[in-house]
Design a protein around this motif. Structure first.
Motif, PDB file in Angstrom:
ATOM      1  N   LYS A  93       0.766  -1.232  -0.203  1.00 47.23           N
ATOM      2  CA  LYS A  93      -0.121   0.017  -0.145  1.00 47.23           C
ATOM      3  C   LYS A  93       0.839   1.211   0.074  1.00 47.23           C
ATOM      4  CE  LYS A  93      -4.187  -1.987   0.923  1.00 47.23           C
ATOM      5  NZ  LYS A  93      -5.259  -2.203  -0.246  1.00 47.23           N
ATOM      6  N   VAL A  94       0.405   2.156  -0.904  1.00 44.62           N
ATOM      7  CA  VAL A  94       1.414   3.551  -0.600  1.00 44.62           C
ATOM      8  C   VAL A  94       0.180   4.504  -0.593  1.00 44.62           C
ATOM      9  CG1 VAL A  94       3.025   2.490  -2.062  1.00 44.62           C
ATOM     10  CG2 VAL A  94       0.987   3.487  -3.335  1.00 44.62           C
ATOM     11  N   GLU A  95       0.712   5.726  -0.330  1.00 35.26           N
ATOM     12  CA  GLU A  95      -0.090   7.138  -0.461  1.00 35.26           C
ATOM     13  C   GLU A  95      -0.705   7.189  -1.697  1.00 35.26           C
ATOM     14  OE1 GLU A  95       1.969  10.560   0.815  1.00 35.26           O
ATOM     15  OE2 GLU A  95       2.771   9.251   2.485  1.00 35.26           O
ATOM     16  N   ALA A  96      -2.036   7.590  -1.772  1.00 39.87           N
ATOM     17  CA  ALA A  96      -2.826   7.644  -3.008  1.00 39.87           C
ATOM     18  C   ALA A  96      -2.540   8.864  -3.991  1.00 39.87           C
ATOM     19  CB  ALA A  96      -4.263   7.452  -2.580  1.00 39.87           C
ATOM     20  N   ALA A  97      -2.412  10.068  -3.331  1.00 40.65           N
ATOM     21  CA  ALA A  97      -2.463  11.178  -4.193  1.00 40.65           C
ATOM     22  C   ALA A  97      -1.121  11.114  -5.438  1.00 40.65           C
ATOM     23  CB  ALA A  97      -2.440  12.515  -3.596  1.00 40.65           C
ATOM     24  N   GLY A  98      -0.060  11.171  -4.801  1.00 41.21           N
ATOM     25  CA  GLY A  98       1.109  11.201  -5.523  1.00 41.21           C
ATOM     26  C   GLY A  98       1.768  10.198  -6.215  1.00 41.21           C
ATOM     27  N   PHE A 486      -9.576 -10.617  -1.115  1.00 42.20           N
ATOM     28  CA  PHE A 486      -8.592 -10.249  -2.103  1.00 42.20           C
ATOM     29  C   PHE A 486      -8.206  -8.599  -2.079  1.00 42.20           C
ATOM     30  CE2 PHE A 486      -6.989  -9.362  -6.462  1.00 42.20           C
ATOM     31  CZ  PHE A 486      -5.953 -10.415  -6.732  1.00 42.20           C
ATOM     32  N   ASP A 487      -6.944  -8.570  -1.780  1.00 43.79           N
ATOM     33  CA  ASP A 487      -6.487  -7.182  -1.581  1.00 43.79           C
ATOM     34  C   ASP A 487      -5.898  -6.659  -2.804  1.00 43.79           C
ATOM     35  OD1 ASP A 487      -5.982  -4.768   0.469  1.00 43.79           O
ATOM     36  OD2 ASP A 487      -4.017  -5.309  -0.357  1.00 43.79           O
ATOM     37  N   SER A 488      -5.508  -5.354  -3.136  1.00 39.47           N
ATOM     38  CA  SER A 488      -4.955  -5.084  -4.026  1.00 39.47           C
ATOM     39  C   SER A 488      -3.502  -5.221  -4.106  1.00 39.47           C
ATOM     40  CB  SER A 488      -5.205  -3.284  -4.183  1.00 39.47           C
ATOM     41  OG  SER A 488      -4.538  -2.764  -3.103  1.00 39.47           O
ATOM     42  N   THR A 489      -2.866  -5.458  -3.030  1.00 38.62           N
ATOM     43  CA  THR A 489      -1.444  -6.129  -2.870  1.00 38.62           C
ATOM     44  C   THR A 489      -1.475  -7.376  -3.562  1.00 38.62           C
ATOM     45  OG1 THR A 489      -2.087  -6.487  -0.632  1.00 38.62           O
ATOM     46  CG2 THR A 489      -0.872  -4.532  -0.943  1.00 38.62           C
ATOM     47  N   GLY A 512       6.201  -0.464   2.193  1.00 37.33           N
ATOM     48  CA  GLY A 512       7.502  -1.089   1.479  1.00 37.33           C
ATOM     49  C   GLY A 512       8.831  -0.575   2.311  1.00 37.33           C
ATOM     50  N   PRO A 513       9.706  -1.488   2.719  1.00 40.43           N
ATOM     51  CA  PRO A 513      10.893  -0.898   3.047  1.00 40.43           C
ATOM     52  C   PRO A 513      11.549   0.000   2.205  1.00 40.43           C
ATOM     53  CG  PRO A 513      10.744  -3.468   3.122  1.00 40.43           C
ATOM     54  CD  PRO A 513       9.599  -2.940   2.082  1.00 40.43           C
TER      55      PRO A 513
END
Length: 516
Positions: A93-98, A486-489, A512-513
């Motif tokens: 998972k990451v920040e959505a906007a950028g 079922f996740d996006s990851t 993510g590391p």
């Protein structure tokens, strides 16, 4: 009775086996990720009604395994095109906007390791380990749904840098990153330097073919580089028109040993004309000869008749070309291939509340899925997996369509606030946009045709009801391992286990590391 039911179920399963494949430990195969952007279950229902009839079957309907997709991001419930694509490509998972291949935006954009521990996306890991890879998009080449698999930038609007990385490699990895085998899409203006003249009698790498459609567009690169010329010099076969696409397909069909590295650029920006219907009509992009055709008379893809950008290759045709090339490259490399296919038109038309555009985008997507299903039936060691990261515009079907005496669509009430509820009435779309004639389905099982209109909750992406569907190698995991969640990851995990033979642990609740 129970015994006969068991025997019947077993026969059904046996009949299905030619199109299904189940994983053995360590078994690997080709991976094809289909991302019909912005498509929720509501979109697919509307597409089925319009193209096949209420009781018909889409190719998408025949992908045998499915799970409900959870697309929330690190910091919001609704996915974004760039953030969602980054999750698919990296497994976290990451920040959505950028986020665009990095976690975060601009100065806060952080390079991170993918779920496998690799310093890059699953596509970069695959290519750098000898797997042929390719991307297809009916938007422009820098669209995140495909470009995130090859580029890492701090802002999704850095289109010229994104396409540079697709061809050159990522900053700091240029000596490592191997070239994709196929890149098909639009976005010519991002490959050419400012001031590039238009092609006249002859198409060459030093002139521009496309000028835009509803709005005029011209090349925008400010670094002086001509990436088309550089691609030709590096051995790419570059095609930019329908005639060049058809000529290359004819060569590929005639010579089974031909394995070109292909860059296709079929529009100044997006291949589709992603504007409201009224804006496209206002620009004169109407073909009256199509007035009785269910595809409609609005020119939704490419430029006007008589121009080089007219009648560009559709996503199903580009898919067929990419498959042909990647299968041959895979045989040469003795490695499975990875292909990512995005129909960006379904999202962009939805974000412009363009109903006939969305329905056409769904049709071409479904045709592409048909091409892929035929390939998987022939090459069982292949996974086809589909997902969308959001629901564009919240498309809904209204039937019977509310019409005026002249047969044009009325509005429907929306979110009443009391006596002034009429002030928030919602317009409905028909085949030519607001206030036009409704859509009509093919006959249903009773032999009846039905009319309907399309309504929208707005232009943004919403969370929606998204289904992941799959066929082929490891596809059964959707109904077993991932049946509950079922996740996006997990898109990344499904691709990884099929391509590399290892099921990675879930990344739920983890970031993510950092890269060293």
């Amino acid at each position: 009775m129970l015994k006969s039911r068991f025997v019947f179920a077993l026969l059904v399963l046996l009949c299905a086996l030619p199109t299904l494949a189940f994983a053995q430990e360590g078994q690997t195969g080709n991976v094809i990720f289909v991302h019909p952007d912005g498509t929720g279950l509501n979109h697919w229902n509307a597409g089925r009604m319009y193209w096949e009839g209420p009781d018909g079957l889409l190719e998408w309907d025949q992908l045998p395994f499915m799970a409900v997709y959870r697309g929330h991001m690190f910091d919001r419930l609704t996915g974004t095109s760039n953030g969602g694509a980054t999750v698919h490509a990296f497994g976290y998972k990451v920040e959505a906007a950028g986020s665009f291949g990095l976690d975060g935006n601009e100065e806060n954009a952080r390079p991170f390791l993918s779920l496998s521990g690799y310093e890059g996306s699953i596509m970069r890991e695959a290519a750098n380990n000898g797997h042929p890879v390719g991307v297809v998009n009916d938007g422009q080449a820098a669209e995140p749904g495909t470009a995130v698999f090859l580029a890492e930038v701090g802002n999704r609007n850095q289109y010229d840098e994104i396409v540079r990385q697709i061809l050159d490699g990522r900053p700091g990895y240029e000596d490592v990153d191997q070239l994709p085998q196929v890149v098909l899409g639009g976005g010519e203006i991002y490959f050419l330097p400012e001031g590039t003249p238009l092609c006249e009698a002859e198409i060459t790498p030093t002139c521009a073919v496309h000028t835009g459609t509803v709005e005029a567009l011209a090349p925008v690169r400010t670094d002086g580089r001509n990436l088309i010329q550089e691609a030709v010099d590096a051995g790419w076969t570059v095609i930019r028109t329908r005639a060049e696409f058809d000529a290359l397909m004819a060569e590929l069909e005639a010579d089974e040993t031909l394995v070109p590295r292909v860059l296709g650029i079929f529009a100044a920006d997006n291949i589709m004309n992603d504007y409201p219907e009224e804006a496209i009509i206002g620009a004169g992009l109407v073909d009256e000869s199509m007035a009785e055709d269910p595809r409609g008379s609005i020119i939704l893809y490419g430029s006007a008749p008589g121009t080089p950008g007219y009648n560009p290759p559709m996503v199903d045709e580009m898919t067929a070309m990419a498959l042909m090339i990647l299968e041959r490259a895979s045989a040469q490399a003795q490695q499975p291939f990875l292909m990512v296919l995005e129909t960006e038109s379904t999202d962009n038309f939805g974000n412009n509340d363009n109903a006939i555009g969305m329905l056409n985008g769904l049709r071409y997507t479904d045709n592409a899925i048909g091409v892929l299903r035929e390939f998987q039936a022939r090459v069982p060691e292949t996974l086809i997996i589909t997902a969308a990261d959001s629901d564009a515009g919240g498309m809904q079907v209204f039937s019977p369509a509310p019409v005026n005496d002249d047969g044009t669509l009325r509005t429907v009430s929306g979110n009443p606030t009391g006596a002034d509820a009429d002030a928030v009435n919602v317009p409905l779309d028909g085949i030519m946009g607001r206030g036009s004639a409704p859509f009509v389905t093919p006959p249903d099982a009773f032999g009846n045709t039905q009319n309907f209109a399309i309504g929208w909750i707005g232009t943004p992406d919403v969370a929606g009801g998204i289904l992941t569907r799959a066929q082929g190698l490891n596809a059964d995991l959707l109904n077993t391992m991932f049946a509950g969640s079922f996740d996006s990851t997990d898109v990344y995990r499904m691709m990884y286990v099929t391509l590399f033979g290892e099921m990675l642990p879930s990344a739920i609740g983890q970031r993510g590391p950092d890269r060293e």
